[in-house]
Design a protein around this motif. Structure first.
Motif, PDB file in Angstrom:
ATOM      1  N   SER A 149       0.829  -1.204   0.000  1.00 57.82           N
ATOM      2  CA  SER A 149       0.000   0.000   0.000  1.00 57.82           C
ATOM      3  C   SER A 149       0.863   1.254   0.000  1.00 57.82           C
ATOM      4  CB  SER A 149      -0.949   0.002   1.202  1.00 57.82           C
ATOM      5  OG  SER A 149      -0.237   0.118   2.416  1.00 57.82           O
ATOM      6  N   SER A 199      -9.153  -1.637  -4.208  1.00 62.43           N
ATOM      7  CA  SER A 199      -8.631  -1.734  -5.576  1.00 62.43           C
ATOM      8  C   SER A 199      -8.227  -3.156  -5.907  1.00 62.43           C
ATOM      9  CB  SER A 199      -7.435  -0.796  -5.760  1.00 62.43           C
ATOM     10  OG  SER A 199      -7.804   0.542  -5.477  1.00 62.43           O
ATOM     11  N   TYR A 218      -6.039   1.072  -8.765  1.00 65.85           N
ATOM     12  CA  TYR A 218      -5.711   1.992  -7.683  1.00 65.85           C
ATOM     13  C   TYR A 218      -5.404   3.389  -8.221  1.00 65.85           C
ATOM     14  CZ  TYR A 218      -2.878   4.181  -3.977  1.00 65.85           C
ATOM     15  OH  TYR A 218      -2.365   5.058  -3.061  1.00 65.85           O
ATOM     16  N   TYR A 276      -6.696   1.735  -1.539  1.00 72.84           N
ATOM     17  CA  TYR A 276      -5.907   0.528  -1.752  1.00 72.84           C
ATOM     18  C   TYR A 276      -6.713  -0.731  -1.448  1.00 72.84           C
ATOM     19  CZ  TYR A 276      -2.521  -3.175  -0.827  1.00 72.84           C
ATOM     20  OH  TYR A 276      -1.853  -4.371  -0.813  1.00 72.84           O
TER      21      TYR A 276
END
Length: 594
Positions: free
Chosen positions: A464, A495, A501, A492
């Motif tokens: 992330s 996604s 993202y 994040y």
């Protein structure tokens, strides 16, 4: 004081100053790592600027150090700390010795400095010649999640001990939030508790939460029906209430894990809200509170009256007043008397914004000798609680667990900026003030990562962080935005891929994501993917330093208390299991006997 048993011995101010001096010396060189923002990791070439070692080497040493759970032996405690080990290059200030870095950071952690007073020893001293009197068999896990239940039960036991030791019955819960701690202290220990909170969110949601609380009490305090075998029948309403409460607690936990939401908070994250003026009498009625264990444990009153009968008249919602039946005059009179008698032993929520200069008598009309407490008070509220303790003669003791260090105001963070503020959240003690010491916001934010329970590097998802750092490069190169401080949020976790993202993030930032073809986005991913280990290693360095920054903040508060002349005893005490509650240290103090 009511008790005569001596409290555990603690280190004197000169000894604490020596340890603070060594910690400051280490952090002066290490803070650039702690203050670096991982969002700018690639755009600002952070690794090249601050570390002179390959990431593979750093990862190997730090993982080995994290796996070594042995305490520092005596020779390691003393060796090299008078002649400070060469950790950083004198000319470039880059990290050159990761082994010495890890060892020094471990040495200056709360666990190894030896400045924490054992909780068990303190309890033994507080409870001598003191009978443990409780108002009933109250189970906190009936209306709190596991984390809050643990915190409230442990801290309540300590607060009750402090109150008994000092011979006082009044407790002021600063930043009381939803009132978990306050209500438990009142219910279980019969203390007279005032909960003070300034949160607009708590006030706005009071009506909704009070309806849920009434429903909760009505369900749990009603005798359960028994089947033919004498077993308790499960009730759908009981399950629904449990689910509602758990849902609310889970949402709270998610909010408090978000740095963005933490910045919006001004009070405790821990404590059911009774901020509406609803007063429930739990005095003599609590004597009839029992726990019956069949298949499940169910709390209820043996009294034939419902919970509504124990509420003040103005607290009853119209929908609950049974419009088809007039209330008898006897019932009305009884409830009036109940409301008046309950004033002697209740939790009273008050709305007020508390500062270091607040006059408690303006908020609490019947103020007497009292104990001021705070469970996970955010930002400046924690140091202001200590200042209230030292400046108000009525406050005989304090027990404060702070959190949200990134919300602390720092006196020397922006020295050129004009500010009329006189009392700052950090620093508090004379030594750090003379040093004009400043941690910086990113460093204080990283202190929130100080988790004794996890191996280094497990505090945050490296992927992330990697996604966000690469996104920053895309925003800078493709949109010409050099600084992008806007929070992306939890994109994040929502996604499916890096491409997804980036698309979602650009849209949230208000940027035209259609101008970037898929190939361009994926080229950035492939470009930086081989350097992902740099970000992982750097994050591990930050997590290691986090415990040192937290130690500095807590040690500053303890030294401040030690500097006061009228304080008989002060200490840092590890209250909670860090697995359940990372912010686990309490600052505790008692004044000299009057």
């Amino acid at each position: 004081m009511a008790a005569s048993c001596p409290l555990p011995a603690t280190q004197d101010l000169s000894t604490l100053y020596m340890k603070l001096q060594g910690l400051v010396r280490f952090l002066k060189e290490a803070l650039p790592i702690s203050n670096a923002h991982t969002v700018d990791f690639y755009t600002e070439s952070v690794w090249e600027q601050l570390v002179a070692l390959p990431p593979e080497r750093v990862l190997m040493v730090l993982r080995r150090s994290a796996a070594d759970m042995r305490p520092l032996v005596e020779c390691e405690r003393s060796a090299g700390f008078t002649d400070f080990p060469k950790i950083f290059c004198e000319t470039s200030q880059k990290l050159v010795n990761v082994e010495a870095f890890a060892l020094t950071a471990k040495y200056y952690s709360m666990k190894n400095l030896g400045i924490s007073t054992p909780f068990e020893k303190l309890l033994v001293a507080l409870q001598v010649n003191q009978k443990q009197k409780t108002a009933g068999n109250v189970k906190s896990d009936e209306f709190m999640n596991m984390k809050k239940s643990h915190e409230v039960q442990v801290m309540s036991e300590l607060i009750n001990g402090l109150a008994g030791y000092c011979g006082i019955k009044q407790v002021i819960d600063v930043g009381s939030g939803k009132g978990y701690l306050s209500s438990f202290l009142s219910l279980k220990y019969g203390l007279k508790v005032y909960g003070i909170d300034s949160s607009n969110t708590n006030t706005h949601g009071a009506e909704k939460r009070n309806r849920k609380l009434k429903k909760h009490w009505k369900v749990y305090h009603t005798p359960s029906k028994l089947d033919a075998n004498g077993l308790t029948l499960k009730m759908s309403n009981e399950r629904k209430v449990q689910d509602d409460i758990q849902y609310e607690e889970d949402n709270e936990g998610m909010c408090h894990r978000s740095p963005t939401n933490q910045e919006m908070m001004s009070t405790s994250d821990v404590v059911p809200d009774f901020s509406n003026p609803v007063t429930v009498h739990f005095g003599k009625q609590m004597e009839n509170l029992h726990v019956y264990s069949h298949q499940e444990e169910t709390l209820y009153f043996e009294s034939p009256f419902s919970l509504i009968d124990f509420l003040p008249i103005n607290a009853i919602e119209p929908s609950l007043q049974m419009p088809n039946r007039k209330m008898s005059e006897a019932n009305k009179e009884r409830r009036k008397k109940t409301s008046k008698s309950s004033e002697l032993n209740i939790y009273s929520p008050l709305t007020s914004f508390i500062t270091a200069d607040s006059e408690l008598r303006d908020v609490i009309k019947d103020l007497e000798d009292c104990l001021v407490v705070g469970l996970h008070t955010c930002g400046d509220l924690a140091p202001n609680t200590l200042r209230i303790f030292t400046s108000k003669s009525e406050v005989r003791s304090v027990c404060s667990v702070g959190c949200c260090y990134h919300l602390l105001s720092e006196e020397f963070e922006s020295p050129k900026k004009e500010c009329t503020q006189e009392k700052w959240g950090f620093p508090m003690c004379h030594y750090l003030k003379e040093e004009r010491w400043c941690c910086g916001r990113n460093s204080r934010m990283s202190a929130c990562l100080a988790l004794e329970r996890v191996a280094v590097g497990q505090g945050l998802s490296t992927e992330s962080l990697f996604y966000r750092a690469v996104l920053q490069s895309i925003v800078k190169d493709c949109y010409g935005i050099t600084k992008c401080d806007q929070h992306i949020g939890k994109i994040y976790s929502k996604s499916s891929s890096f491409l997804d993202y980036v698309r979602k993030s650009l849209k949230k930032l208000g940027l035209d994501e259609s101008k970037l073809p898929e190939k361009t986005i994926m080229d950035y991913y492939e470009k930086y993917k081989p350097r992902m280990n740099e970000l992982e290693a750097f994050n591990m360095l930050k997590v290691i330093l986090a415990s040192c920054v937290e130690t500095l903040i807590l040690l500053d508060r303890l030294c401040y208390l030690k500097e006061q002349e009228d304080i008989a005893w002060s200490a840092l005490v590890k209250l909670f299991d860090p697995v359940k509650s990372p912010r686990c240290y309490a600052v505790i103090a008692l004044k000299k006997q009057q």
